[in-house]
Design a protein around this motif. Structure first.
Motif, mmCIF file in Angstrom:
data_model
loop_
_atom_site.group_PDB
_atom_site.id
_atom_site.type_symbol
_atom_site.label_atom_id
_atom_site.label_comp_id
_atom_site.label_asym_id
_atom_site.label_seq_id
_atom_site.Cartn_x
_atom_site.Cartn_y
_atom_site.Cartn_z
ATOM 1 N N GLU A 192 0.814 -1.214 0.000
ATOM 2 C CA GLU A 192 0.000 0.000 0.000
ATOM 3 C C GLU A 192 0.847 1.262 0.000
ATOM 4 N N ASP A 193 2.143 1.104 0.108
ATOM 5 C CA ASP A 193 3.051 2.251 0.058
ATOM 6 C C ASP A 193 3.128 2.752 -1.383
ATOM 7 N N GLU A 194 3.090 4.052 -1.573
ATOM 8 C CA GLU A 194 3.146 4.626 -2.923
ATOM 9 C C GLU A 194 4.428 4.237 -3.637
ATOM 10 N N ALA A 195 5.497 4.038 -2.870
ATOM 11 C CA ALA A 195 6.786 3.714 -3.471
ATOM 12 C C ALA A 195 6.933 2.232 -3.799
ATOM 13 N N PHE A 196 5.930 1.413 -3.463
ATOM 14 C CA PHE A 196 6.022 -0.025 -3.699
ATOM 15 C C PHE A 196 6.146 -0.327 -5.187
ATOM 16 N N ALA A 197 7.063 -1.216 -5.501
ATOM 17 C CA ALA A 197 7.242 -1.678 -6.882
ATOM 18 C C ALA A 197 7.585 -3.154 -6.846
ATOM 19 N N PHE A 198 7.045 -3.906 -7.785
ATOM 20 C CA PHE A 198 7.298 -5.339 -7.834
ATOM 21 C C PHE A 198 7.638 -5.707 -9.266
ATOM 22 N N THR A 199 8.824 -6.265 -9.468
ATOM 23 C CA THR A 199 9.275 -6.622 -10.805
ATOM 24 C C THR A 199 9.634 -8.101 -10.867
#
Length: 227
Positions: free
Chosen positions: A105-112
């Motif tokens: 839920e963090d705006e900076a979250f990224a999943f690659t």
């Protein structure tokens, strides 16, 4: 360096939206369902089990309808592997929230994730970059140690190693245009480095030392060869 992992070209793909959708759905029904059923629901499957359990009424049903069930299952598996989700033990493992679930839920979250690159597309782009380098070198006519095209390939390999380690797309390290600029200008200091088009302060701090060291090593090797 000769295993299939090393010999296969990979691209890094951003699947943040898929990861968020999966974790959010599991949060509504933690430790209730296995990967296959969760993937079916997110895909929007019209199976008898989904209808009987009224899962087609769930929030999140069909949210990933454009993705295959197999691909969604793969993302769920990777989320489990990285601590965002967990699976129970036993004959019929179910999926729950992992210790890192709140991070989605963090705006900076990224999943690659990594996927096999299209060799034809990658090689064509590399050939075009080499052609541009040689055209630019002819126009510039400045003497350089070693061939720009050879240096470009070495820097491209370094970029791939860094991007794989950081799980990011290669262009997010340096673009092909920036690599060509490095080949032409051969910077030796940070001030010279940020004169390269496409390399700002942040990227210079993050990756500059590694690329300047590679350039210095390349020139040293070719200077010895020419001695």
């Amino acid at each position: 360096g000769n295993c299939s992992n090393c010999l296969t070209q990979f691209e890094v793909e951003d699947v943040t939206d898929m990861a968020r959708a999966a974790v959010r759905y599991v949060a509504t029904r933690p430790m209730r369902f296995g990967k296959s059923l969760i993937a079916d629901v997110l895909h929007g499957g019209n199976t008898e089990r989904i209808r009987q359990m009224h899962l087609d009424e769930d929030r999140g049903y069909g949210e990933l309808s454009s993705e295959s069930v197999g691909r969604i299952k793969d993302i769920i598996g990777q989320l489990c592997g990285r601590g965002y989700l967990v699976t129970s033990q036993g004959q019929y493992p179910v999926v729950g929230l992992g210790p890192r679930a709140g991070e989605v839920e963090d705006e900076a979250f990224a999943f690659t994730v990594k996927r096999r690159a299209s060799k034809r597309k990658a090689s064509a782009r590399a050939r075009r970059a080499v052609d541009l380098l040689r055209e630019e070198a002819e126009l510039d006519q400045r003497p350089r140690v070693g061939d720009d095209a050879e240096l470009f390939e070495r820097l491209r390999t370094l970029r791939k190693e860094i991007s794989t380690e950081l799980e990011m797309a290669p262009y997010m390290v340096f673009s092909d245009k920036a690599l060509r600029g490095l080949c032409r200008l051969r910077p030796q200091t940070r001030d010279e480095l940020i004169q390269v088009n496409g390399i700002g302060e942040k990227k210079a701090d993050a990756f500059g030392e590694q690329f300047m060291a590679a350039i210095e090593e390349f020139e040293s090797e070719h200077a010895r060869d020419g001695a």
